[in-house]
Design a protein around this motif. Structure first.
Motif, mmCIF file in Angstrom:
data_model
loop_
_atom_site.group_PDB
_atom_site.id
_atom_site.type_symbol
_atom_site.label_atom_id
_atom_site.label_comp_id
_atom_site.label_asym_id
_atom_site.label_seq_id
_atom_site.Cartn_x
_atom_site.Cartn_y
_atom_site.Cartn_z
ATOM 1 N N ASN A 1 7.463 -6.646 6.811
ATOM 2 C CA ASN A 1 6.742 -6.862 8.062
ATOM 3 C C ASN A 1 5.295 -7.257 7.783
ATOM 4 O O ASN A 1 4.683 -6.758 6.833
ATOM 5 C CB ASN A 1 6.775 -5.577 8.903
ATOM 6 N N HIS B 1 1.794 -6.829 9.385
ATOM 7 C CA HIS B 1 1.142 -6.008 10.407
ATOM 8 C C HIS B 1 -0.370 -6.222 10.349
ATOM 9 O O HIS B 1 -0.975 -6.140 9.274
ATOM 10 C CB HIS B 1 1.465 -4.530 10.197
ATOM 11 N N LEU C 1 -3.062 -0.635 7.221
ATOM 12 C CA LEU C 1 -2.221 0.565 7.327
ATOM 13 C C LEU C 1 -2.660 1.643 6.337
ATOM 14 O O LEU C 1 -3.106 1.319 5.243
ATOM 15 C CB LEU C 1 -0.759 0.174 7.081
ATOM 16 N N ARG D 1 -1.312 1.804 13.439
ATOM 17 C CA ARG D 1 0.101 1.527 13.644
ATOM 18 C C ARG D 1 0.320 1.291 15.143
ATOM 19 O O ARG D 1 -0.354 1.886 15.965
ATOM 20 C CB ARG D 1 0.950 2.723 13.193
ATOM 21 N N SER E 1 -1.547 -6.023 6.541
ATOM 22 C CA SER E 1 -0.722 -5.281 5.588
ATOM 23 C C SER E 1 0.685 -5.876 5.566
ATOM 24 O O SER E 1 1.266 -6.127 6.623
ATOM 25 C CB SER E 1 -0.633 -3.803 5.978
ATOM 26 N N MET F 1 9.872 -2.458 5.535
ATOM 27 C CA MET F 1 10.139 -1.736 6.768
ATOM 28 C C MET F 1 11.126 -0.590 6.564
ATOM 29 O O MET F 1 12.087 -0.707 5.804
ATOM 30 C CB MET F 1 10.676 -2.698 7.832
ATOM 31 N N ASP G 1 5.912 1.348 11.863
ATOM 32 C CA ASP G 1 4.894 0.852 10.929
ATOM 33 C C ASP G 1 4.575 1.880 9.843
ATOM 34 O O ASP G 1 3.424 2.040 9.437
ATOM 35 C CB ASP G 1 3.613 0.467 11.680
ATOM 36 N N THR G 2 5.600 2.567 9.352
ATOM 37 C CA THR G 2 5.393 3.636 8.375
ATOM 38 C C THR G 2 5.905 3.293 6.973
ATOM 39 O O THR G 2 5.834 4.125 6.070
ATOM 40 C CB THR G 2 6.102 4.929 8.834
ATOM 41 N N TYR H 1 -2.632 5.738 16.872
ATOM 42 C CA TYR H 1 -1.643 4.764 17.306
ATOM 43 C C TYR H 1 -2.329 3.726 18.193
ATOM 44 O O TYR H 1 -3.064 4.070 19.113
ATOM 45 C CB TYR H 1 -0.523 5.481 18.073
#
Length: 309
Positions: free
Chosen positions: A105, A107, A111, A115, A134, A138, A143-144, A200
């Motif tokens: 992903n 993003h 990160l 997120r 970032s 996945m 988004d962790t 978040y």
């Protein structure tokens, strides 16, 4: 590599183009369904679909992915990797693992910070001086996943979220190509994200638009920058709604919160900390965006007028 690309808005288009330009074979594109747009509600394809069609790539637009056999549909393409860029739907584990190397992903934050759905806007709204992109592998979390690559960039003092959006989309495209090269060569490193809560980046809403001039000039300026180009920061002048598109810090000081302290071809407003902002561009309700000088030529705003009352 053979790539399944999943994306929907403008932000994802440079990534799709970069993959093709780098020699990767995008075997199919997955995008959200067409939606009605504008006053006439004309059914319009998302930007990623439009670009894929220009490139001659097959496009899939499933209404639903969860609790379907869409992973089996993707497996038929025998892709090396799935690339997901602002697709807009949560993907189940089976879909994430449907390609040889899984799914990565792009993003638009550093990160684990920001997120969520609106990382670009929140970086500007919070007055951050730095952000970036970032690339992560996945997992089922939001988004962790493990981070493969990070690219940082400064945020300009007057840079809007719309301007940053465009820059990060290009930075993300270059970072994606670099990350895929590392994965293909077996040289990628996967760094787990800390488990702590770093905040978040919730979706932006129209309810956030109203300016509170009791806040500091720094905070008000960031709201104006952060809500470009939607939903746009809003206040009232003598009871009339007006959008504020552009402000800058200025040397004027003093005045009550929201008070106009200069109206001589400039529109300068005091904030809660006694510092002032110059309003450069605004938009009266029902009219086009204009600069402050043009607005003042047709509207008499007395010094001492309080915005937002």
């Amino acid at each position: 590599m053979h790539v399944v690309f999943m994306g929907t808005p403008d932000f994802a288009v440079p990534c799709l183009k970069a993959l093709v330009d780098a020699g990767h074979e995008v075997v199919c594109v997955v995008s959200q369904p067409d939606k009605p747009v504008g006053r006439k509600q004309i059914l319009t394809p998302p930007p990623v679909k439009a670009e894929a069609q220009k490139l001659g790539i097959e496009v899939l637009q499933p209404e639903r992915i969860k609790n379907t056999d869409f992973d089996e549909v993707l497996k038929a393409y025998n892709a090396d990797i799935n690339v997901v860029v602002a697709y807009g739907k949560i993907l189940p584990k089976a879909v994430l693992e449907s390609a040889k190397y899984g799914s990565v992903n792009v993003h638009a934050s550093l990160l684990p910070k920001y997120r969520g759905a609106a990382p670009i806007q929140w970086a500007v709204l919070n007055g951050d001086s730095e952000t970036g992109v970032s690339i992560m592998k996945m997992d089922e979390g939001l988004d962790t996943g493990d981070v493969i690559l990070i690219k940082k960039t400064d945020i300009g003092e007057n840079e809007t979220s719309a301007q940053l959006f465009d820059r990060l989309s290009e930075i993300g495209a270059k970072a994606l190509v670099e990350a895929l090269s590392l994965i293909e060569k077996g040289e990628a490193t996967y760094t787990p994200q800390p488990e702590s809560d770093f905040g978040y980046a919730k979706m932006i809403s129209r309810e956030m638009s109203e300016i509170d001039f009791s806040k500091s000039a720094f905070e008000v300026h960031n709201k104006v920058r952060g809500l470009q180009t939607w939903p746009v920061a809003v206040t009232t002048i003598e009871g009339r709604s007006i959008k504020i598109h552009k402000t800058v810090h200025c040397v004027f000081k003093g005045g009550k919160a929201g008070e106009i302290v200069d109206n001589n071809k400039r529109l300068i407003v005091s904030c809660g900390d006694g510092k002032c902002l110059e309003i450069l561009e605004l938009q009266p309700e029902g009219k086009k965006r204009m600069d402050a000088k043009a607005y003042l030529s047709g509207n008499k705003i007395e010094i001492g007028t309080i915005l937002g009352e």
